[in-house]
Enzyme design. Sequence first.
Site, PDB file in Angstrom:
ATOM      1  N   ALA A 179      -2.116 -11.365  -0.177  1.00 50.16           N
ATOM      2  CA  ALA A 179      -0.917 -11.928  -0.891  1.00 50.16           C
ATOM      3  C   ALA A 179       0.469 -11.937  -0.085  1.00 50.16           C
ATOM      4  O   ALA A 179       1.109 -12.694   0.136  1.00 50.16           O
ATOM      5  CB  ALA A 179      -0.464 -11.507  -2.305  1.00 50.16           C
ATOM      6  N   ASP A 180       0.486 -10.682   0.597  1.00 53.83           N
ATOM      7  CA  ASP A 180       2.054 -10.474   1.400  1.00 53.83           C
ATOM      8  C   ASP A 180       1.778 -11.562   2.464  1.00 53.83           C
ATOM      9  O   ASP A 180       2.863 -11.910   3.092  1.00 53.83           O
ATOM     10  CB  ASP A 180       2.080  -9.079   1.765  1.00 53.83           C
ATOM     11  CG  ASP A 180       0.756  -8.362   2.343  1.00 53.83           C
ATOM     12  OD1 ASP A 180      -0.363  -8.992   2.348  1.00 53.83           O
ATOM     13  OD2 ASP A 180       0.973  -7.338   3.148  1.00 53.83           O
ATOM     14  N   ARG A 181       0.536 -11.605   3.339  1.00 58.19           N
ATOM     15  CA  ARG A 181       0.526 -12.408   4.325  1.00 58.19           C
ATOM     16  C   ARG A 181       0.683 -13.974   4.082  1.00 58.19           C
ATOM     17  O   ARG A 181       1.222 -14.624   4.757  1.00 58.19           O
ATOM     18  CB  ARG A 181      -0.900 -12.199   4.904  1.00 58.19           C
ATOM     19  CG  ARG A 181      -0.874 -10.678   5.539  1.00 58.19           C
ATOM     20  CD  ARG A 181      -2.355 -10.064   5.893  1.00 58.19           C
ATOM     21  NE  ARG A 181      -2.519 -10.570   7.464  1.00 58.19           N
ATOM     22  CZ  ARG A 181      -3.756 -10.603   8.047  1.00 58.19           C
ATOM     23  NH1 ARG A 181      -4.842  -9.933   7.498  1.00 58.19           N
ATOM     24  NH2 ARG A 181      -3.857 -11.206   9.224  1.00 58.19           N
TER      25      ARG A 181
ATOM     26  N   ASN B 131       0.803  -1.122   0.052  1.00 50.70           N
ATOM     27  CA  ASN B 131       0.052   0.062   0.084  1.00 50.70           C
ATOM     28  C   ASN B 131       0.780   1.212   0.047  1.00 50.70           C
ATOM     29  O   ASN B 131       0.536   2.304  -0.642  1.00 50.70           O
ATOM     30  CB  ASN B 131      -0.934  -0.102   1.180  1.00 50.70           C
ATOM     31  CG  ASN B 131      -2.106  -1.011   1.029  1.00 50.70           C
ATOM     32  OD1 ASN B 131      -3.020  -0.788   0.292  1.00 50.70           O
ATOM     33  ND2 ASN B 131      -2.041  -2.102   2.267  1.00 50.70           N
TER      34      ASN B 131
ATOM     35  N   VAL C  80       8.420  -2.741  -3.970  1.00 47.82           N
ATOM     36  CA  VAL C  80       9.682  -3.257  -3.736  1.00 47.82           C
ATOM     37  C   VAL C  80      10.036  -4.097  -4.824  1.00 47.82           C
ATOM     38  O   VAL C  80       9.217  -5.325  -4.985  1.00 47.82           O
ATOM     39  CB  VAL C  80       9.853  -4.072  -2.131  1.00 47.82           C
ATOM     40  CG1 VAL C  80      11.346  -4.413  -2.129  1.00 47.82           C
ATOM     41  CG2 VAL C  80       9.393  -2.976  -1.405  1.00 47.82           C
TER      42      VAL C  80
END
Length: 264
Positions: free
Chosen positions: A114-116, A9, A13
Site C-alpha cells: 500500500a505504501d508503494r 513495519n 505514523v
Amino acid sequence: MLLAIDAGNTNVVFALFDLKADGDRKIKARWRIATDARRTGDEYAVWLMQLLEIRGVKREEITQIIVATVVPRALHNIEILARNYFFLEPLIAGQGAANYAIDIDVEQPSSLGADRAVNAIAAHDKYPGDLIVVDFGTATTFDVIDFNGAYKGGIIAPGVNLSLDALVGNTAMLPRIAMRAPESKSVIGRNTEDQMLIGVFWGYVSLMEGLIARMREQIGRPAKVIATGGLAVLFDEATDIFDAVDPDLTLDGLALLAGRANAP
C-alpha cells in the site's frame, strides 16, 4: 479534518490534515509510534487522544480517517480505533472508495504494498514525467512510475538500519552504532566504527547510484528521482542523485486518495 494513518513495519505514523475548501491539504500535526501488531485499539486511543488534546483538537473535528498498512495484523486494531473512538468507518487504501485507480503494470498487482502504491499516486500528482521513487523504510524500495501515472515495477533492497543491524547481530565483536554520515569523506576507515559507517553509508550511496543509473537506462527516457522516508535527508547530503526530497509523500498520497473518495 482528515486523520491519515500509515502503518509500516517499523512505525505507525498518524498525520492530521487541515483540509481547505479549495482542495488544498496541509499537515497540521504528525505523530509516530512503534509498530506492534498486538497493540489494541484502546491502547492507540489512550496515546492518540492525549496528543490531540495537547494540540487543542477535539475528536469531533476529525471527519475522515484513511489507513494504509503493510502490516495486515495491525489493521484490525486501527479499525477499532476509528470506529469506537471517532465513530467513523475508515477508508482503507486500495479498497472500495479509496481504490488506487492507477494501472499497476506488474505480474502480481495485488502484491504491491500500500505504501508503494500511495507513493506512486502522490508522486505522479506532484511531479511531471517519468519518475523513480526511493523510499527509505525498513526496506528501501525503488519504484518506477511512468509519465501516465502507471506503476511499472521496482526494486526491494534491505533497509539501511536493517543492514546495520544484520552486520552487528551476526558478528561477535562489532559494536552497535547509530546510523549517521561518516565525519570524513575518506573511504578508508582508521578505526572499527568508522569502517562500519563507511561500509554501510557509502556502500548504500553506491548501491543507490548504481541501481538508479541502471533503472534510468532501462526506462530509456529522462526520469526524475524523488526520495522519501526518514533517511532521505541524510543521503541527500552525500549524492546529487535526487531531484527532490519529499518526506511527506506517503501521507500526501493518502490525503489525495481520501479527497478522491469524497469527490462526487
